[in-house]
Write a protein that holds these residues in place. Structure first.
Motif, short mmCIF file in Angstrom:
data_model
loop_
_atom_site.label_atom_id
_atom_site.label_comp_id
_atom_site.label_asym_id
_atom_site.label_seq_id
_atom_site.Cartn_x
_atom_site.Cartn_y
_atom_site.Cartn_z
N HIS A 56 0.91 -1.10 0.06
CA HIS A 56 0.06 0.04 0.06
C HIS A 56 0.97 1.33 0.00
CE1 HIS A 56 -3.53 -2.33 0.27
NE2 HIS A 56 -3.48 -2.88 1.45
N ARG A 76 -8.22 -6.61 6.30
CA ARG A 76 -6.98 -5.87 6.64
C ARG A 76 -6.59 -5.17 5.42
NH1 ARG A 76 -1.90 -6.55 9.25
NH2 ARG A 76 -0.33 -6.37 8.08
N PHE A 111 -8.93 -2.27 4.84
CA PHE A 111 -8.59 -1.06 5.84
C PHE A 111 -7.37 -0.04 5.86
CE2 PHE A 111 -7.27 0.94 9.83
CZ PHE A 111 -8.40 1.33 10.13
N PHE A 112 -6.15 -1.15 5.48
CA PHE A 112 -4.82 -0.32 5.41
C PHE A 112 -4.46 0.26 4.02
CE2 PHE A 112 -4.34 -2.78 9.05
CZ PHE A 112 -3.97 -1.76 10.00
N VAL A 128 -7.10 1.79 2.29
CA VAL A 128 -7.78 3.27 2.41
C VAL A 128 -6.87 4.08 3.27
CG1 VAL A 128 -9.69 4.47 3.12
CG2 VAL A 128 -10.08 2.43 1.75
N GLN A 129 -6.34 3.62 4.46
CA GLN A 129 -5.65 4.33 5.47
C GLN A 129 -4.41 4.94 4.36
OE1 GLN A 129 -2.60 2.80 8.38
NE2 GLN A 129 -3.93 3.30 9.73
N SER A 130 -3.81 4.21 3.68
CA SER A 130 -2.47 4.61 3.06
C SER A 130 -2.81 5.74 2.03
CB SER A 130 -1.89 3.51 2.56
OG SER A 130 -0.69 3.60 1.86
N ALA A 159 -5.73 7.41 1.61
CA ALA A 159 -6.48 8.78 1.71
C ALA A 159 -5.81 10.00 1.78
CB ALA A 159 -7.07 8.42 3.16
N PHE A 201 -16.73 0.03 7.93
CA PHE A 201 -15.77 0.71 7.40
C PHE A 201 -16.20 1.94 6.66
CE2 PHE A 201 -12.42 -2.86 7.02
CZ PHE A 201 -12.06 -2.89 8.27
N TRP A 233 -15.78 5.84 7.70
CA TRP A 233 -15.02 6.61 6.82
C TRP A 233 -16.02 8.08 6.10
CZ3 TRP A 233 -12.44 1.84 4.38
CH2 TRP A 233 -11.39 1.37 5.26
N GLU A 273 -15.87 10.39 8.81
CA GLU A 273 -14.57 10.67 8.93
C GLU A 273 -13.76 11.77 7.83
OE1 GLU A 273 -12.01 7.73 9.95
OE2 GLU A 273 -13.07 6.95 11.63
#
Length: 249
Positions: free
Chosen positions: A67, A113, A116-117, A119-121, A123, A160, A164, A167
């Protein structure tokens, strides 16, 4: 009309099935498409099929390093992103009492996983007003034989999306879920259905769907395009079932 003209889109698992069909359609609609896949030869063939200057990045969505690499390449090449479709997934159908820890971990690592990660990376690179599309499954809300672990891994996706969507509201980034029913893709073979048994399997599934048939990857791609484009500009935090009505029965 090119509904995604000038947009940059990343599609994980864009090498086959719904991911590949979406990548082809997004590119045709004017987007610069980047896809990911685990095997280089498969990735190269998908990039060839997509055309329009598509880019492939090899890696496993269960890996945080992958990611980070995707984010780095998007930043270096384009500076920002407009569409992120977390589509990569795996499925193993096993009755709960026979599920191994390896099967459990493999599905949650990729299906949950990885989303989630991913999108975290990515965003921080999303432009204001961007669209995130998370591919879930009918199995997340409908009980199907042997699907307990897969369903659990996909059920988290809707949670999620709801979080999001709130958020990221200050940046007007929309987050929606695409939930397919049975679709006629190569994944049917991966379920252990032989070519000899496939017609009977498909008929059995079709009998469970009010539409009377399996879906096509291209139909799911059209739904993904709707969620990616300004056509759905007031759609946020929803789970769109594209399943021929199977969720109703």
């Amino acid at each position: 009309m090119q509904r995604l003209k000038g947009k940059v889109a990343v599609i994980t698992g864009g090498n086959s099935g719904i991911g590949l069909a979406s990548a082809c359609l997004f590119a045709k609609e004017g987007a610069q498409v980047i896809i990911t896949a685990r095997r280089q030869e498969v990735l190269d063939e998908a990039v060839r099929q997509i055309g329009h200057g598509a880019i492939g990045i090899k890696g496993d969505v269960a890996s945080l390093e992958h990611h980070a690499e995707v984010a780095e390449q998007v930043m270096a090449r384009f500076g920002a992103l407009d569409i992120y479709m977390a589509n990569a997934g795996v499925i193993t159908l096993t009755p709960s009492h026979k599920v191994t820890p390896e099967e459990f971990d493999a599905q949650f690592n990729i299906n949950t996983r990885g989303v989630f990660f991913g999108v975290q990376s990515i965003a921080p690179l999303l432009r204001d007003g961007a669209s995130i599309i998370l591919t879930s499954s009918l199995a997340a809300t409908k009980v199907l034989d042997g699907h307990a672990v897969y369903a659990g891994s996909k059920a988290a996706i809707a949670a999620f999306a709801r979080h999001w969507a709130l958020e990221l509201r200050a940046r007007r980034i929309r987050v929606n879920v695409l939930s397919p029913g049975p679709v006629d893709t190569a994944i049917i073979g991966k379920l252990g259905v032989s070519e000899e048994d496939r017609p009977g399997f498909e008929q059995m599934m079709a009998d469970m769907i009010p539409a009377g048939r399996l879906g096509m990857a291209e139909e799911l791609a059209q739904a993904a395009l709707y969620l990616a484009s300004s056509d759905s500009s007031f759609v946020n935090g929803v789970e769109l079932h594209v399943d021929g009505g199977m969720s109703l029965v």
